[in-house]
Design a protein around this motif. Sequence first.
Motif, PDB file in Angstrom:
ATOM      1  N   PRO A  90     -37.757  13.737-109.521  1.00  0.00           N
ATOM      2  CA  PRO A  90     -37.920  14.146-110.923  1.00  0.00           C
ATOM      3  C   PRO A  90     -38.150  15.642-111.107  1.00  0.00           C
ATOM      4  N   LEU A  91     -38.584  16.335-110.063  1.00  0.00           N
ATOM      5  CA  LEU A  91     -38.811  17.769-110.190  1.00  0.00           C
ATOM      6  C   LEU A  91     -37.502  18.535-110.382  1.00  0.00           C
ATOM      7  N   LEU A 144     -39.288  20.589-115.879  1.00  0.00           N
ATOM      8  CA  LEU A 144     -39.641  22.001-115.715  1.00  0.00           C
ATOM      9  C   LEU A 144     -40.013  22.621-117.059  1.00  0.00           C
ATOM     10  N   GLY A 145     -39.258  22.267-118.097  1.00  0.00           N
ATOM     11  CA  GLY A 145     -39.559  22.805-119.419  1.00  0.00           C
ATOM     12  C   GLY A 145     -40.906  22.342-119.942  1.00  0.00           C
ATOM     13  N   ALA A 202     -48.198  25.436-119.306  1.00  0.00           N
ATOM     14  CA  ALA A 202     -48.752  26.694-118.812  1.00  0.00           C
ATOM     15  C   ALA A 202     -48.819  27.746-119.913  1.00  0.00           C
ATOM     16  N   LEU A 203     -47.782  27.842-120.729  1.00  0.00           N
ATOM     17  CA  LEU A 203     -47.749  28.848-121.799  1.00  0.00           C
ATOM     18  C   LEU A 203     -48.786  28.561-122.881  1.00  0.00           C
ATOM     19  N   ILE A 245     -39.127  23.916-129.121  1.00  0.00           N
ATOM     20  CA  ILE A 245     -38.080  23.763-130.138  1.00  0.00           C
ATOM     21  C   ILE A 245     -36.716  23.583-129.475  1.00  0.00           C
ATOM     22  N   ALA A 246     -36.447  24.408-128.452  1.00  0.00           N
ATOM     23  CA  ALA A 246     -35.165  24.302-127.754  1.00  0.00           C
ATOM     24  C   ALA A 246     -35.005  22.943-127.098  1.00  0.00           C
ATOM     25  N   MET A 247     -36.080  22.416-126.512  1.00  0.00           N
ATOM     26  CA  MET A 247     -36.007  21.115-125.850  1.00  0.00           C
ATOM     27  C   MET A 247     -35.821  19.987-126.854  1.00  0.00           C
TER      28      MET A 247
END
Length: 385
Positions: free
Chosen positions: A193-194, A200-201, A207-208, A370-372
Amino acid sequence: MDRRLIPLVAAAFAVGTDAFVITGLLPAISADLEVTTAAAGQLITVYALTYALAAPVLGALTAALDRRTVLLAALAVFVIGNAAFAVADDYAFAIAARIVTGLGAALITPQASAIAASIAPPERRGRYLAVVMGGLTAATALGVPLGSLLAAVDWQLTLWAVAGLGVLAAAGIAALLPSLTAPAAGLAARLAPLRDKAVLGIVTTTALVLASGYALYTYFGAAAEEATGGSQTLLTAILLAQGIGAVIGNHLAGRLTDRFGPARLMLIVQAVMVGLLGLAPFAFANLAAAIAISFAFGVVAWMAIVPQQHRLVSRHPEAAIVLIGLNSSALYAGIAFGGLVGGVSLNWLPVAALGPVGAVIGIAGLALTIAMVRAKTPAPQPAAA
């Protein structure tokens, strides 16, 4: 509440108290170990780095094992690490003890969350995750003040109390939880899954979000100095408001995730956090405003964790422990990165400006979510047999 969740909450409370209370103990620790306060602060850094690096690795290596057994072993390591730290009489031994504690903690919260997700009915998964995370938020509201109170007598008492919490949690887990084993799979399959770009997103967003908040929160005491007049009692009141907000935000997160979906909730949470950080320079002029924004920050920041866990588990339920561990690593990495950015920014900016600095980081995280959402990437389907 499902009684099986009680020892999981206790385990999360122990880890949260251990992680957050050390900051208030640093002056006493530095005096006893005969090092500078800055050097004592590296005990926090070592713990955080150990947790961040170990959580996904240990999660992958233990994913096929009985989760109850792994959690009990992790609690044993955690208790030993805290006991060793409590009797440490030199700096090197204390550093080693914090590394051991970090290794245990790196498995406890992810395992507890994965167990909660696995025993939850699908329609209540968000609430079950929120109950476990409630142990961490309760640590910010109750564990840290109580630990600081014990430290007024002797800082080692705080570590012994945390170790005792770990023992109680282990006893409850042994008594109340059944054996839970994930489907057999090789290490490569558990790590597959990584390679999912959406994973990843999601963890990058985690983190952000934490980095945006901790660019300011790491230096919250300095930012609130005008509002408190330098009073430690008033600063404690501001931080208590944040802890109460964290408990409320975590509770709301579970229900709102189940009702509206995790991605939609994250969009709202991130947008509100950016707004709060942008307003922060105006909120520290007086005590009432500082308490209000501290409370709001606690609600919003701790509302972000449960939907992120839910997004990951929903995409790859077979790899829940690996992904929750990775998300926990992202959380700690975000805290460290936010503190670093805030510290560097203070070379050029006043402390009140750290809110807008965090808002810039938060905008990057919001743009990623938003992109995701617009991409609507479907979860990968298992390969046909």
